[in-house]
Design an enzyme around this catalytic site. Structure first.
Site, mmCIF file in Angstrom:
data_model
loop_
_atom_site.group_PDB
_atom_site.id
_atom_site.type_symbol
_atom_site.label_atom_id
_atom_site.label_comp_id
_atom_site.label_asym_id
_atom_site.label_seq_id
_atom_site.Cartn_x
_atom_site.Cartn_y
_atom_site.Cartn_z
ATOM 1 N N GLY A 164 5.874 -50.509 -3.480
ATOM 2 C CA GLY A 164 6.416 -50.284 -2.134
ATOM 3 C C GLY A 164 5.703 -49.111 -1.473
ATOM 4 N N LEU A 165 6.014 -48.958 -0.207
ATOM 5 C CA LEU A 165 5.382 -47.897 0.579
ATOM 6 C C LEU A 165 5.737 -46.517 0.034
ATOM 7 C CD1 LEU A 165 6.209 -49.240 4.166
ATOM 8 C CD2 LEU A 165 3.933 -49.182 3.089
ATOM 9 N N SER A 166 4.933 -45.535 0.398
ATOM 10 C CA SER A 166 5.278 -44.144 0.104
ATOM 11 C C SER A 166 6.618 -43.848 0.785
ATOM 12 C CB SER A 166 4.172 -43.234 0.663
ATOM 13 O OG SER A 166 4.527 -41.885 0.500
ATOM 14 N N GLY A 167 7.531 -43.239 0.057
ATOM 15 C CA GLY A 167 8.836 -42.914 0.628
ATOM 16 C C GLY A 167 9.868 -44.026 0.514
ATOM 17 N N SER A 168 9.491 -45.138 -0.107
ATOM 18 C CA SER A 168 10.433 -46.268 -0.203
ATOM 19 C C SER A 168 11.455 -46.067 -1.318
ATOM 20 C CB SER A 168 9.674 -47.591 -0.401
ATOM 21 O OG SER A 168 8.901 -47.539 -1.589
ATOM 22 N N SER A 190 0.677 -49.476 -5.280
ATOM 23 C CA SER A 190 -0.008 -50.738 -5.653
ATOM 24 C C SER A 190 -0.009 -51.705 -4.464
ATOM 25 C CB SER A 190 0.610 -51.370 -6.902
ATOM 26 O OG SER A 190 2.016 -51.378 -6.909
ATOM 27 N N LYS A 202 10.480 -45.463 -4.804
ATOM 28 C CA LYS A 202 9.979 -45.939 -6.111
ATOM 29 C C LYS A 202 10.287 -44.940 -7.231
ATOM 30 C CE LYS A 202 5.660 -46.116 -4.762
ATOM 31 N NZ LYS A 202 5.840 -45.580 -3.388
HETATM 32 N N1 LIG Z 1 -3.939 -42.106 1.589
HETATM 33 C C1 LIG Z 1 -2.787 -42.192 0.894
HETATM 34 N N2 LIG Z 1 -2.052 -43.328 0.918
HETATM 35 C C2 LIG Z 1 -0.925 -43.422 0.209
HETATM 36 N N3 LIG Z 1 -0.427 -42.407 -0.568
HETATM 37 C C3 LIG Z 1 -1.117 -41.249 -0.624
HETATM 38 C C4 LIG Z 1 -2.318 -41.098 0.105
HETATM 39 N N4 LIG Z 1 -2.796 -39.840 -0.135
HETATM 40 C C5 LIG Z 1 -1.923 -39.252 -0.975
HETATM 41 N N5 LIG Z 1 -0.921 -40.092 -1.278
HETATM 42 C C6 LIG Z 1 0.146 -39.751 -2.242
HETATM 43 O O1 LIG Z 1 -0.200 -40.454 -3.430
HETATM 44 C C7 LIG Z 1 0.874 -41.248 -3.886
HETATM 45 C C8 LIG Z 1 0.445 -42.699 -4.101
HETATM 46 O O2 LIG Z 1 -0.293 -42.828 -5.257
HETATM 47 P P1 LIG Z 1 -0.380 -44.252 -5.951
HETATM 48 O O3 LIG Z 1 -1.209 -44.063 -7.163
HETATM 49 O O4 LIG Z 1 0.987 -44.779 -6.123
HETATM 50 O O5 LIG Z 1 -1.156 -45.132 -4.855
HETATM 51 S S1 LIG Z 1 -1.947 -46.502 -5.017
HETATM 52 O O6 LIG Z 1 -1.105 -47.397 -5.839
HETATM 53 O O7 LIG Z 1 -3.213 -46.234 -5.678
HETATM 54 O O8 LIG Z 1 -2.150 -47.005 -3.650
HETATM 55 C C9 LIG Z 1 1.918 -41.248 -2.811
HETATM 56 O O9 LIG Z 1 3.128 -41.013 -3.508
HETATM 57 P P2 LIG Z 1 4.491 -41.777 -3.190
HETATM 58 O O10 LIG Z 1 4.971 -41.147 -1.909
HETATM 59 O O11 LIG Z 1 5.355 -41.424 -4.364
HETATM 60 O O12 LIG Z 1 4.249 -43.236 -3.079
HETATM 61 C C10 LIG Z 1 1.544 -40.124 -1.859
HETATM 62 O O13 LIG Z 1 2.339 -39.002 -2.128
HETATM 63 N N1 LIG Z 2 18.348 -45.404 -2.587
HETATM 64 C C1 LIG Z 2 18.043 -44.414 -1.758
HETATM 65 N N2 LIG Z 2 18.804 -44.182 -0.663
HETATM 66 C C2 LIG Z 2 18.499 -43.194 0.188
HETATM 67 N N3 LIG Z 2 17.448 -42.351 0.054
HETATM 68 C C3 LIG Z 2 16.658 -42.531 -0.998
HETATM 69 C C4 LIG Z 2 16.896 -43.579 -1.955
HETATM 70 N N4 LIG Z 2 15.929 -43.531 -2.894
HETATM 71 C C5 LIG Z 2 15.123 -42.516 -2.541
HETATM 72 N N5 LIG Z 2 15.547 -41.895 -1.417
HETATM 73 C C6 LIG Z 2 14.926 -40.761 -0.751
HETATM 74 O O1 LIG Z 2 13.721 -41.222 -0.165
HETATM 75 C C7 LIG Z 2 12.692 -40.273 -0.323
HETATM 76 C C8 LIG Z 2 11.503 -40.923 -1.014
HETATM 77 O O2 LIG Z 2 11.878 -41.265 -2.332
HETATM 78 P P1 LIG Z 2 10.783 -41.357 -3.475
HETATM 79 O O3 LIG Z 2 11.489 -41.840 -4.686
HETATM 80 O O4 LIG Z 2 10.016 -40.080 -3.581
HETATM 81 O O5 LIG Z 2 9.846 -42.499 -2.885
HETATM 82 P P2 LIG Z 2 8.384 -42.972 -3.324
HETATM 83 O O6 LIG Z 2 8.245 -42.659 -4.790
HETATM 84 O O7 LIG Z 2 8.373 -44.439 -3.053
HETATM 85 O O8 LIG Z 2 7.449 -42.211 -2.458
HETATM 86 C C9 LIG Z 2 13.292 -39.090 -1.094
HETATM 87 O O9 LIG Z 2 13.667 -38.088 -0.154
HETATM 88 C C10 LIG Z 2 14.501 -39.683 -1.763
HETATM 89 O O10 LIG Z 2 15.524 -38.734 -1.939
#
Ligand SMILES: Nc1ncnc2c1ncn2[C@@H]1O[C@H](COP(=O)(O)OS(=O)(=O)O)[C@@H](OP(=O)(O)O)[C@H]1O
Ligand SMILES: Nc1ncnc2c1ncn2[C@@H]1O[C@H](COP(=O)(O)OP(=O)(O)O)[C@@H](O)[C@H]1O
Length: 207
Positions: free
Chosen positions: A37-41, A111, A43
């Site tokens: 899923g997206l960053s911030g979703s 991913s 995971k």
């Molecule tokens: N350009 C760009 N795009 C997306 N994300 C970025 C980028 N640069 C840094 N980050 C940070 O790196 C985390 C994602 O790493 P991943 O290894 O999960 O990414 S990937 O599967 O290779 O696309 C991701 O973490 P999550 O927010 O936990 O998803 C970001 O914090």
């Molecule tokens: N089920 C949920 N409901 C509401 N907020 C959530 C939930 N899961 C995660 N969050 C919040 O969303 C943000 C991103 O979560 P995170 O696990 O770091 O996402 P990712 O790993 O996909 O980037 C954090 O601030 C976290 O507290």
């Protein structure tokens, strides 16, 4: 003798203690839960809640978090497409080893590419790769923005950020899709319980 990739003259060495023996020892079935899923979703949050929930039931888990794996094994990789593909491939191979060890391996990484995720699925026996799609809309992820990365990406200070100016290909046939209900997301523990129920139903929590 065979050639695998760039390795020539290699032979698979088999051992009499196999996955089924380790599964029996651990009283569980090693598998891979692949959280995409997206960053911030959510995971990483789900991965932790799941790890805690399964640990409390006496199950052995290990989390491969994209961010964390990029601190070590994948520290040589950037976020350009070929490096993301390699990041997914390596994580998939490591996850496969954990599953073979009998562990319930939780891989949580963006991913973004369907082809690479499917290639990881193909490494595992039928059923042992359980894809969990965090189907949370971009605007929700962006509003959360816990690391301030979307803000930087919108300001043009990060190039090629997933969902902003880099692609994310949503899964088409995930085993589990987690989404908001009427704009509200279930708590991380409730989401983890959905995954645990799936594992229970499919027999992964016993040998
Ligand atoms: N350009 C760009 N795009 C997306 N994300 C970025 C980028 N640069 C840094 N980050 C940070 O790196 C985390 C994602 O790493 P991943 O290894 O999960 O990414 S990937 O599967 O290779 O696309 C991701 O973490 P999550 O927010 O936990 O998803 C970001 O914090
Ligand atoms: N089920 C949920 N409901 C509401 N907020 C959530 C939930 N899961 C995660 N969050 C919040 O969303 C943000 C991103 O979560 P995170 O696990 O770091 O996402 P990712 O790993 O996909 O980037 C954090 O601030 C976290 O507290």
């Amino acid at each position: 003798m065979s050639t695998i990739g760039n390795s020539t003259n290699i032979v698979w060495h088999k051992c009499s203690v196999e996955k089924c023996d380790r599964d029996e020892l651990l009283q569980q079935r090693g598998c891979v839960i692949w959280v995409t899923g997206l960053s911030g979703s959510g995971k990483s949050t789900l991965a932790c809640a799941l790890g805690r929930g399964l640990h409390a039931r006496g199950k052995l888990t290990y989390i491969l978090d994209g961010d964390n794996v990029r601190h070590g094994l994948n520290r040589d990789l950037s976020f350009r497409a070929e490096d993301r593909a390699e990041n997914i491939r390596r994580t998939g191979e490591v996850a496969k080893l954990f599953a073979d060890a009998g562990v319930i391996c939780i891989a949580s990484l963006i991913s973004p590419y369907r082809k690479e995720r499917d290639a990881c699925r193909a490494l595992l026996a039928e059923g042992d790769f359980i894809e969990v799609f965090m189907d949370i809309p971009l605007h929700v992820c962006e509003a959360r923005d816990p690391k301030g990365l979307y803000k930087l990406a919108r300001a043009g200070k990060i190039k090629g950020f997933t969902g902003v100016d880099d692609p994310y290909e949503p899964p088409l046939t995930s085993e589990i899709v987690l989404r908001q209900n009427q704009g509200i997301c279930d708590s991380p523990n409730d989401l983890a319980d959905i995954v645990i129920s799936y594992l229970d139903k499919k027999g992964y929590l016993k040998a």
